[in-house]
Structures are given as C-alpha cells and as structure tokens.
Design a protein around this motif. Sequence first.
Motif, PDB file in Angstrom:
ATOM      1  N   UNK A  85       0.834  -1.201   0.000  1.00  0.00           N
ATOM      2  CA  UNK A  85       0.000   0.000   0.000  1.00  0.00           C
ATOM      3  C   UNK A  85       0.870   1.253   0.000  1.00  0.00           C
ATOM      4  N   UNK A  86       0.273   2.349  -0.451  1.00  0.00           N
ATOM      5  CA  UNK A  86       0.995   3.628  -0.450  1.00  0.00           C
ATOM      6  C   UNK A  86      -0.008   4.771  -0.354  1.00  0.00           C
ATOM      7  N   UNK A  87       0.492   5.942   0.064  1.00  0.00           N
ATOM      8  CA  UNK A  87      -0.395   7.067   0.346  1.00  0.00           C
ATOM      9  C   UNK A  87      -0.751   7.882  -0.889  1.00  0.00           C
ATOM     10  N   UNK A  88       0.229   8.134  -1.764  1.00  0.00           N
ATOM     11  CA  UNK A  88      -0.011   9.041  -2.881  1.00  0.00           C
ATOM     12  C   UNK A  88       0.751   8.569  -4.116  1.00  0.00           C
ATOM     13  N   UNK A  89       0.135   8.700  -5.291  1.00  0.00           N
ATOM     14  CA  UNK A  89       0.741   8.231  -6.539  1.00  0.00           C
ATOM     15  C   UNK A  89       2.080   8.906  -6.810  1.00  0.00           C
ATOM     16  N   UNK A  90       2.206  10.171  -6.446  1.00  0.00           N
ATOM     17  CA  UNK A  90       3.458  10.894  -6.697  1.00  0.00           C
ATOM     18  C   UNK A  90       4.646  10.266  -5.970  1.00  0.00           C
ATOM     19  N   UNK A  91       4.361   9.570  -4.872  1.00  0.00           N
ATOM     20  CA  UNK A  91       5.434   8.952  -4.103  1.00  0.00           C
ATOM     21  C   UNK A  91       6.105   7.814  -4.860  1.00  0.00           C
TER      22      UNK A  91
END
Length: 252
Positions: free
Chosen positions: A84-90
């Motif tokens: 999982x991840x918080x934001x696509x830019x990451x």
Amino acid sequence: MKKEAVNQQSIYVHIDHVINNVATSGISFSDFLNGVGQPPENILLIKHNIEDASYNAHTAFHYLEPSDLANISKENFSPLCWIDFEDVELLNQLTPQEVAEMLYLAHTGRHLRSPFYYKLQNNFVYLTREDGRYNKVYYRNLNHFYMLLSFVIAKKTSELVNEKTFLSFGKKRYVAEPPVELLKKMSDYFRDGACIALDDVAKTRTQIEVPIGLGLTEEMTELEITSKIYYEKVVARLVYDLKQNEWNYIEK
C-alpha cells in the motif's frame, strides 16, 4: 485472470513477532479489506493478474486507487502481491534498489531489508499465490491483524450459526466479533502456528465451541497449501454464548 474463491472455514495463523509477519490460511483479500480496520488507500501491484489497473512508468508497476479496490474486492485474482501507499506521486521517488527489493518480495515471499518503505508510508505488504489458501502479510501494527482476525472469526461463525440445519426459523442470528484482547491470549500459540478449527466446532442451541489446534500434521510450505488443515492436539477453545452474544477463551 479471475479464479474461484477459496471456501475454507478453519483459519491457520502463524506470527513472526520479530518482523510482524503473519502467515494465514482461510482469510481472503476481500476479508482483509473489510476487516483490517485501516484499509489501504492505494495499492502497488508487484505481482498480479488484474487486467484493468493504472500504470506507473517510473517503477513499471501497475497500481489500484480506492475506487478500483471497491470493484475488485470480491474477486480472486491470484497470484496477488501488493504494497500500500499514500499518494501516486510517491511512486516516482522509489529507487531502482527499492524496486528490485519489491520484485524479490513478490518472487520469493521474503524480504531483503525492511518491507516498510518511508517513501510509501506503507502499513502492509500482502503476498499470496493462492488467495485465501495461504497468505503472507507484513503488518506495521499487529493490532490491524487482530482486528482482521476478529472480523473473520465472527463472519465464519455467523455462517455456521445461520445454517438452515442449525436453526429452524429463517431469522438471521447476530454474531458479535471477539474482542481483540481476548484473541491476543492466543499469541503464544500463534508463534508456533495454530489452527482456529471452525471445521470442527461443537454446536448446541446455547453455544458454539471452536477448538484451537496445535501440531499441524502436514507441512505448510511458504506461500502454498493445498489441503485441509489437520492438527494433532487441542490446547484451548473459543466459546461463543449465543444468548449473551459473548466470547470466552478457555485453555485446556
């Protein structure tokens, strides 16, 4: 490519408390999303068979956003490995080394370094070849696993309680979720691998007794299990009082 969902009542749990890694059988991706307490916002697909997913050119991985998760949560797309991840830019900040580590995770089911990435702020790493049959999940916070386990036990017990052969009338009976603190009493058994044997319950009109079994008679190989869960001895029981809607834990 979708596959048939695994329909298994008993639950196997093995916890490595050093790395917060939990191997389970009998808990599906759909169960995870509905019961984990803090479901993932987005997931980076590091191994999958999902056809309709967004693509990130920097990592060459596909990913799913919240609206996508709602659409696929009831399907079985094994194999299914994700972070999982918080934001696509990451995703665009990940290094080639980190991408390589993720590929190794998906391929072997084992981590090279910490599976929790500061850049992604991930809480989970979810690995399975046969979803629901044998899953391996890294949890940043193990409380999330116990919340999931509570949800699944209540769900499966409800299915047993509301079988037509068990109740003569058609009204569906409510089953409460066992308290997380009660389930944590089994943590020492989970270190060795324990079976919450919902296939072997003892049912009366007033209670359900669920054996907790140790000493699996067949080896559970990494990321793979193909048979029913058999165990050598019962060490405790989860008991549900149908009148009080309460769970108790009794050691043998």
